[in-house]
Design a protein around this motif. Structure first.
Motif, PDB file in Angstrom:
ATOM      1  N   ARG A   5     -61.264   2.787  32.396  1.00  0.00           N
ATOM      2  CA  ARG A   5     -61.594   1.611  33.209  1.00  0.00           C
ATOM      3  C   ARG A   5     -61.472   1.939  34.691  1.00  0.00           C
ATOM      4  O   ARG A   5     -62.295   1.527  35.504  1.00  0.00           O
ATOM      5  N   ALA A   6     -60.433   2.711  35.039  1.00  0.00           N
ATOM      6  CA  ALA A   6     -60.231   3.086  36.443  1.00  0.00           C
ATOM      7  C   ALA A   6     -61.405   3.918  36.957  1.00  0.00           C
ATOM      8  O   ALA A   6     -61.871   3.727  38.083  1.00  0.00           O
ATOM      9  N   LEU A   7     -61.894   4.843  36.123  1.00  0.00           N
ATOM     10  CA  LEU A   7     -63.047   5.653  36.530  1.00  0.00           C
ATOM     11  C   LEU A   7     -64.270   4.785  36.808  1.00  0.00           C
ATOM     12  O   LEU A   7     -65.063   5.074  37.702  1.00  0.00           O
ATOM     13  N   ASP A  11     -62.150  -4.090  35.285  1.00  0.00           N
ATOM     14  CA  ASP A  11     -60.905  -4.635  34.752  1.00  0.00           C
ATOM     15  C   ASP A  11     -61.037  -4.870  33.244  1.00  0.00           C
ATOM     16  O   ASP A  11     -62.088  -4.612  32.653  1.00  0.00           O
ATOM     17  N   GLN A  12     -59.956  -5.347  32.645  1.00  0.00           N
ATOM     18  CA  GLN A  12     -59.955  -5.580  31.204  1.00  0.00           C
ATOM     19  C   GLN A  12     -61.007  -6.609  30.798  1.00  0.00           C
ATOM     20  O   GLN A  12     -61.644  -6.469  29.759  1.00  0.00           O
ATOM     21  N   LYS A  13     -61.175  -7.611  31.614  1.00  0.00           N
ATOM     22  CA  LYS A  13     -62.151  -8.664  31.304  1.00  0.00           C
ATOM     23  C   LYS A  13     -63.564  -8.088  31.236  1.00  0.00           C
ATOM     24  O   LYS A  13     -64.335  -8.416  30.331  1.00  0.00           O
ATOM     25  N   GLU A  14     -63.908  -7.206  32.164  1.00  0.00           N
ATOM     26  CA  GLU A  14     -65.238  -6.596  32.162  1.00  0.00           C
ATOM     27  C   GLU A  14     -65.412  -5.669  30.964  1.00  0.00           C
ATOM     28  O   GLU A  14     -66.477  -5.637  30.349  1.00  0.00           O
ATOM     29  N   LEU A  15     -64.380  -4.907  30.616  1.00  0.00           N
ATOM     30  CA  LEU A  15     -64.474  -4.042  29.435  1.00  0.00           C
ATOM     31  C   LEU A  15     -64.670  -4.889  28.183  1.00  0.00           C
ATOM     32  O   LEU A  15     -65.474  -4.539  27.321  1.00  0.00           O
ATOM     33  N   ALA A  16     -63.956  -6.001  28.094  1.00  0.00           N
ATOM     34  CA  ALA A  16     -64.127  -6.896  26.950  1.00  0.00           C
ATOM     35  C   ALA A  16     -65.570  -7.382  26.872  1.00  0.00           C
ATOM     36  O   ALA A  16     -66.161  -7.416  25.787  1.00  0.00           O
ATOM     37  N   ARG A  17     -66.139  -7.720  28.007  1.00  0.00           N
ATOM     38  CA  ARG A  17     -67.534  -8.183  28.036  1.00  0.00           C
ATOM     39  C   ARG A  17     -68.479  -7.067  27.594  1.00  0.00           C
ATOM     40  O   ARG A  17     -69.351  -7.275  26.756  1.00  0.00           O
ATOM     41  N   ILE A  26     -58.649  -6.430  23.912  1.00  0.00           N
ATOM     42  CA  ILE A  26     -58.529  -5.306  24.856  1.00  0.00           C
ATOM     43  C   ILE A  26     -57.084  -5.182  25.322  1.00  0.00           C
ATOM     44  O   ILE A  26     -56.536  -4.068  25.389  1.00  0.00           O
ATOM     45  N   GLN A  27     -56.447  -6.288  25.631  1.00  0.00           N
ATOM     46  CA  GLN A  27     -55.061  -6.267  26.090  1.00  0.00           C
ATOM     47  C   GLN A  27     -54.144  -5.684  25.023  1.00  0.00           C
ATOM     48  O   GLN A  27     -53.264  -4.877  25.339  1.00  0.00           O
ATOM     49  N   ARG A  28     -54.328  -6.071  23.764  1.00  0.00           N
ATOM     50  CA  ARG A  28     -53.520  -5.523  22.671  1.00  0.00           C
ATOM     51  C   ARG A  28     -53.755  -4.023  22.512  1.00  0.00           C
ATOM     52  O   ARG A  28     -52.815  -3.262  22.304  1.00  0.00           O
TER      53      ARG A  28
END
Length: 77
Positions: A5-7, A11-17, A26-28
């Motif tokens: 995600r950093a690369l 954020d987590q929300k965008e990865l989830a999307r 994603i958080q788990r």
């Protein structure tokens, strides 16, 4: 997952999307110590989303088939 995600600068929300998963999933997954614990289907969705976004995941001892630069965490004794 955090490094990927950093690369990408997401954020987590965008990865989830991108992975079509819920934010809590994603958080788990990111909260797992060591090996990511997840349903195989969810893990495949994350891997595919990261690949499509331009991140190549390299297994321990694996070779990269890509041509870009990369990083790998070294094992510590």
């Amino acid at each position: 997952m955090k490094a990927a995600r950093a690369l990408l600068g997401i954020d987590q929300k965008e990865l989830a999307r991108l992975a079509q998963l819920s934010l809590p999933t994603i958080q788990r997954m990111e909260a797992s110590a060591g090996v990511v614990r997840a349903v195989v289907d969810s893990l495949e969705k994350v891997i595919n989303a990261l690949n499509e976004a331009g991140v190549e995941l390299i297994a321990a001892g694996g070779r990269s088939e890509g041509s870009g630069r990369g990083v790998r965490l070294l094992e510590r004794d």
